[in-house]
Scaffold this motif. Structure first.
Motif, mmCIF file in Angstrom:
data_model
loop_
_atom_site.group_PDB
_atom_site.id
_atom_site.type_symbol
_atom_site.label_atom_id
_atom_site.label_comp_id
_atom_site.label_asym_id
_atom_site.label_seq_id
_atom_site.Cartn_x
_atom_site.Cartn_y
_atom_site.Cartn_z
ATOM 1 N N ILE A 126 0.835 -1.202 0.000
ATOM 2 C CA ILE A 126 0.000 0.000 0.000
ATOM 3 C C ILE A 126 0.869 1.250 0.000
ATOM 4 N N SER A 127 0.363 2.275 -0.627
ATOM 5 C CA SER A 127 1.076 3.551 -0.649
ATOM 6 C C SER A 127 0.042 4.659 -0.821
ATOM 7 N N PRO A 128 0.375 5.872 -0.394
ATOM 8 C CA PRO A 128 -0.597 6.962 -0.490
ATOM 9 C C PRO A 128 -0.837 7.362 -1.936
ATOM 10 N N ILE A 129 -2.062 7.635 -2.274
ATOM 11 C CA ILE A 129 -2.398 7.974 -3.656
ATOM 12 C C ILE A 129 -1.660 9.237 -4.102
ATOM 13 N N SER A 130 -1.338 10.098 -3.135
ATOM 14 C CA SER A 130 -0.680 11.369 -3.480
ATOM 15 C C SER A 130 0.638 11.136 -4.214
ATOM 16 N N LEU A 131 1.319 10.069 -3.845
ATOM 17 C CA LEU A 131 2.594 9.753 -4.479
ATOM 18 C C LEU A 131 2.391 9.494 -5.975
ATOM 19 N N TRP A 132 1.287 8.851 -6.283
ATOM 20 C CA TRP A 132 0.988 8.508 -7.679
ATOM 21 C C TRP A 132 0.494 9.717 -8.444
ATOM 22 N N GLY A 189 -4.811 4.641 -14.755
ATOM 23 C CA GLY A 189 -6.271 4.553 -14.833
ATOM 24 C C GLY A 189 -6.802 3.463 -13.926
ATOM 25 N N ASP A 190 -7.716 2.651 -14.476
ATOM 26 C CA ASP A 190 -8.365 1.624 -13.664
ATOM 27 C C ASP A 190 -7.444 0.466 -13.308
ATOM 28 N N VAL A 191 -6.310 0.383 -13.975
ATOM 29 C CA VAL A 191 -5.388 -0.714 -13.678
ATOM 30 C C VAL A 191 -4.843 -0.556 -12.247
ATOM 31 N N LEU A 192 -4.706 0.698 -11.824
ATOM 32 C CA LEU A 192 -4.256 0.969 -10.460
ATOM 33 C C LEU A 192 -5.432 0.733 -9.506
ATOM 34 N N ILE A 193 -5.208 -0.135 -8.528
ATOM 35 C CA ILE A 193 -6.275 -0.421 -7.564
ATOM 36 C C ILE A 193 -6.234 0.620 -6.459
ATOM 37 N N LYS A 194 -7.247 1.476 -6.452
ATOM 38 C CA LYS A 194 -7.312 2.577 -5.484
ATOM 39 C C LYS A 194 -8.425 2.302 -4.490
ATOM 40 N N PHE A 195 -8.225 2.757 -3.282
ATOM 41 C CA PHE A 195 -9.289 2.580 -2.296
ATOM 42 C C PHE A 195 -9.115 3.603 -1.173
ATOM 43 N N THR A 196 -10.186 3.785 -0.448
ATOM 44 C CA THR A 196 -10.180 4.756 0.638
ATOM 45 C C THR A 196 -10.487 4.027 1.933
ATOM 46 N N ILE A 197 -9.713 4.311 2.982
ATOM 47 C CA ILE A 197 -10.036 3.726 4.278
ATOM 48 C C ILE A 197 -10.268 4.865 5.263
ATOM 49 N N ARG A 198 -10.929 4.533 6.340
ATOM 50 C CA ARG A 198 -11.244 5.545 7.329
ATOM 51 C C ARG A 198 -10.328 5.374 8.525
ATOM 52 N N ARG A 199 -9.729 6.486 8.960
ATOM 53 C CA ARG A 199 -8.908 6.444 10.168
ATOM 54 C C ARG A 199 -9.398 7.549 11.072
ATOM 55 N N GLN A 200 -9.960 7.168 12.212
ATOM 56 C CA GLN A 200 -10.596 8.137 13.091
ATOM 57 C C GLN A 200 -11.599 8.914 12.267
ATOM 58 N N ASN A 201 -11.407 10.240 12.163
ATOM 59 C CA ASN A 201 -12.411 11.009 11.447
ATOM 60 C C ASN A 201 -11.922 11.462 10.066
ATOM 61 N N ARG A 202 -10.803 10.870 9.603
ATOM 62 C CA ARG A 202 -10.382 11.294 8.275
ATOM 63 C C ARG A 202 -10.326 10.116 7.325
ATOM 64 N N ARG A 211 -6.627 7.965 1.308
ATOM 65 C CA ARG A 211 -6.712 7.344 -0.018
ATOM 66 C C ARG A 211 -5.398 6.642 -0.342
ATOM 67 N N MET A 212 -5.537 5.417 -0.777
ATOM 68 C CA MET A 212 -4.347 4.607 -1.025
ATOM 69 C C MET A 212 -4.441 3.890 -2.364
ATOM 70 N N ALA A 213 -3.300 3.345 -2.749
ATOM 71 C CA ALA A 213 -3.262 2.498 -3.938
ATOM 72 C C ALA A 213 -2.480 1.241 -3.597
ATOM 73 N N LEU A 214 -2.837 0.148 -4.257
ATOM 74 C CA LEU A 214 -2.043 -1.074 -4.144
ATOM 75 C C LEU A 214 -0.998 -1.008 -5.247
ATOM 76 N N GLY A 215 0.252 -1.179 -4.873
ATOM 77 C CA GLY A 215 1.339 -0.976 -5.829
ATOM 78 C C GLY A 215 1.319 -1.918 -7.013
ATOM 79 N N PRO A 216 1.237 -1.377 -8.233
ATOM 80 C CA PRO A 216 1.356 -2.185 -9.444
ATOM 81 C C PRO A 216 2.820 -2.295 -9.855
ATOM 82 N N THR A 217 3.680 -1.501 -9.254
ATOM 83 C CA THR A 217 5.112 -1.385 -9.493
ATOM 84 C C THR A 217 5.545 -0.292 -8.528
#
Length: 582
Positions: free
Chosen positions: A74-80, A90-103, A106-112
RNA sequence: CGGGGCGUGGCGCAGUCUGGUUAGCGCGCCUGCUUUGGGAGCAGGAAGUCGGAGGUUCGAAUCCUCUCGCCCCGACCA
């Protein structure tokens, strides 16, 4: 290992849906189990092979001076977003959002991992004294493939070795690149693969070199072109087409005629409508090169190559013109463009093969009409001839007088000079000995570990099952006692098992209480290189039977000293596959 | 994303068009006997909400609607 104490669910029948040999055999031999499209469990046997491939890769990377680390999946989407690849993937990158406390995070699963490692290097490396360095990891990568397929060859999740080199100069990068290239050759040789390094398209980052490591296989997704004469090899995107004799065909020229072709706008429709071959058609593609429309001519059965066109047109950006542009330029809707009498005067680029065509069919630059008897020089002129199309089987070799052969192949590795794209985007810089700051010069090097396994099976099997190279086999020796209820048989088998294990040989003992036929069939299916049969027949003469999986006939050996002999045979085989090491 | 195919015990399949007993067959699994060097034979047995939801019908694996999943071809593939 005892067969009854592990999990090897072999199957007599092929599960519905598996078609290519590696997929069928991996399922049938109990190497993998499918969880969903593009995601497989590695069962004990499959995992052992995967680990063997992984270890070979690790050993050779270490030997080449690369240093292992492990980054998170996992890595922060901001890096990408910083490198623009969130969008590029695009859609090849698996992106998702998780909740931590009240924020929300956004993350991505590394394709490379170019972004993650460049960021790391940016934080910790700042001096030329720390360079060059090559870092690598072996880790699961995630890509949301549009269409996962062919079993383990194209999945949404796969094990990859990814290495990244960091250098102070392009010259130094060249050195590193050579080292990695050589390491890759050793890796694939040790894995027992018939591989071919081919020139690959290096993409928009400079005109630099890139090579793919291909394993020719009927079911490979990639196409490469290879010259058996001089050794030239390139993937289809990259392969150059050698120049042919340019003598125009010696046939009487037909009259230029306009014919009605209502609704026929594709090559296929036009050729079947007019009853001619696609080879007699000239397809006219309208591109915009840096915003300027150009026409590109290619033979009807050939495929235009945008990389070649872009280079020939000396353009930064090349794309197919949109329908409005096409209509404006040609005066006709999409599908009826031709080089004769375009509405606007535009540059015409033509593939070199156009010179050998006569009495061709082209679009008439008018709706529902084509021209026949079209001839170069008489009816139209070309501004520039160049190699603009994908090479195909039988094309002339660009390096010698021979011919290129087209072959399907599995891409198992890729080495790539990156330059400074990522180091610039992520501020990975170093200070040189004169206190000047420069972006670090990078290279990246990937190997698909799962594909090594699939490629090995794809290229080494028979109608009965897998034929493993010793280096990748889950076990090196399979002991087959034919009668497990017989005390003497089992005593010999168990002793052999223990002795071989102690000698560091990977040995599997089929201690199942099953009939001989069942055991032989499974032995062939899982493909362990050396099979040792302990049966009452041989035992009476104090003998055992051994057979390599790739040989047809077994031979007998003395029971006394059998463990030493078998261990020695395996060690010899191991050495053979390691011979590539210099 | 376009085109095609397929979902029925663990695996492979039949049955679906033409609705109608307790849903079959082969392999595998369990028990017993026999057999024992290339996927054994006989006997007995366990195991399926027929992918899911809704509908039509006296009655649905079968007909209709929606939906989920898997596979193949094409497009795509830093």
């Amino acid at each position: 290992m005892l067969w009854t104490q592990t999990l090897i669910p072999t199957m007599k029948e092929t599960p519905e849906g598996a078609e290519i040999p590696s997929h069928v055999l991996m399922l049938r031999a109990g190497l993998i189990g499918q969880v969903m499209a593009g995601a497989y469990t590695y069962l004990p046997l499959g995992l052992r092979s995967l680990r063997k491939a992984e270890n070979i890769v690790r050993e050779e990377m270490n030997a080449a001076g690369a240093v292992e680390l492990l980054m998170p999946a996992i890595s922060p989407i901001s890096l990408w977003e910083q490198t623009g690849r969130a969008e590029a993937f695009g859609d090849v990158l698996i992106k998702f959002t998780i909740r931590r406390q009240n924020r929300k995070v956004r993350m991505a699963l590394g394709p490379t991992h170019e972004e993650v490692i460049t960021d790391l290097v940016a934080r910790h490396i700042s001096s030329y004294r720390q360079l060059p360095i090559t870092l690598y990891q072996i880790q699961t990568k995630f890509r949301n493939e549009e269409r996962p397929r062919f079993g383990v060859l194209r999945t949404s999740e796969f094990l990859m070795k990814d290495a990244y080199s960091f250098d102070t100069s392009v010259e130094s990068l060249g050195e590193n690149y050579k080292k990695m290239y050589a390491a890759y050759c050793r890796i694939f040789e040790r894995c027992g693969l018939e591989y071919l390094p081919v020139e690959a398209e290096s993409g928009p980052i400079g005109g630099d070199v890139s090579h793919e490591f291909m394993v020719p296989a009927e079911n490979g997704e990639d196409t490469l072109l290879h010259c058996a004469e001089c050794g030239y090899a390139a993937n289809q995107e990259r392969a150059e087409v050698g120049a042919r004799d340019v003598a125009p065909p010696d046939v009487p020229l037909e009259e230029l005629k306009k014919v009605d072709t209502p609704g026929a706008s594709t090559i296929e429709q036009v050729s079947s409508f007019l009853g001619c071959k696609p080879q007699n058609l000239i397809k006219t593609l309208i591109y915009t090169a840096d915003g300027k429309p150009i026409a590109v001519l290619a033979r009807g059965d050939h495929e235009a190559n945008e990389g070649k066109i872009r280079r020939a047109a000396v353009a930064e950006k090349l794309e197919l013109a949109d329908p409005e542009m096409i209509e404006r330029v040609t005066g006709a809707p999409v599908g009826f463009a031709g080089p004769v009498g375009t509405k606007e005067k535009i540059a015409i680029l033509a593939d070199r093969d156009i010179r050998q065509m006569a009495n061709s069919v082209t679009g008439a630059n008018a709706a529902d009409a084509h021209l026949t008897g079209v001839n170069l020089g008489r009816d139209f002129e070309v501004d520039q001839f160049a190699d603009l199309r994908n090479a195909v089987d039988g094309d002339p070799c660009p390096r010698c007088n021979s011919q290129l052969a087209g072959r399907h192949a599995i891409e198992v590795g890729h080495v790539f000079k990156l330059g400074t794209k990522y180091s610039e985007a992520l501020s990975a810089r170093f200070l040189d000995d004169r206190e000047q700051q420069h972006p670090i010069v990078m290279g990246c090097y990937g190997i698909g570990i799962n594909r090594i396994i699939a490629a090995a099976i794809e290229t080494s099997h028979d109608e009965n099952g897998i034929i493993w190279p010793v280096a990748l086999a889950p076990y090196e020796v399979l002991l087959v006692p034919l009668k497990v209820t017989d005390e003497q048989t089992m005593k010999v088998a168990t002793q052999l098992h223990d002795d071989l294990s102690a000698a560091g040989i990977d040995v599997l003992l089929d201690d199942r209480d099953a009939r001989a036929g069942v055991k032989f069939k499974d032995a062939d299916l899982i493909g362990i290189p050396l099979r040792v049969v302990i049966g009452p027949r041989g035992l009476k003469q104090g003998q055992l039977e051994i057979k390599w999986r790739w040989e047809k006939e077994p031979r007998m050996i003395d029971r006394d000293g059998a463990a030493e002999l078998v261990a020695e045979l395996i060690r010899c085989k191991r050495k053979e596959s390691d011979n590539s090491r210099v």
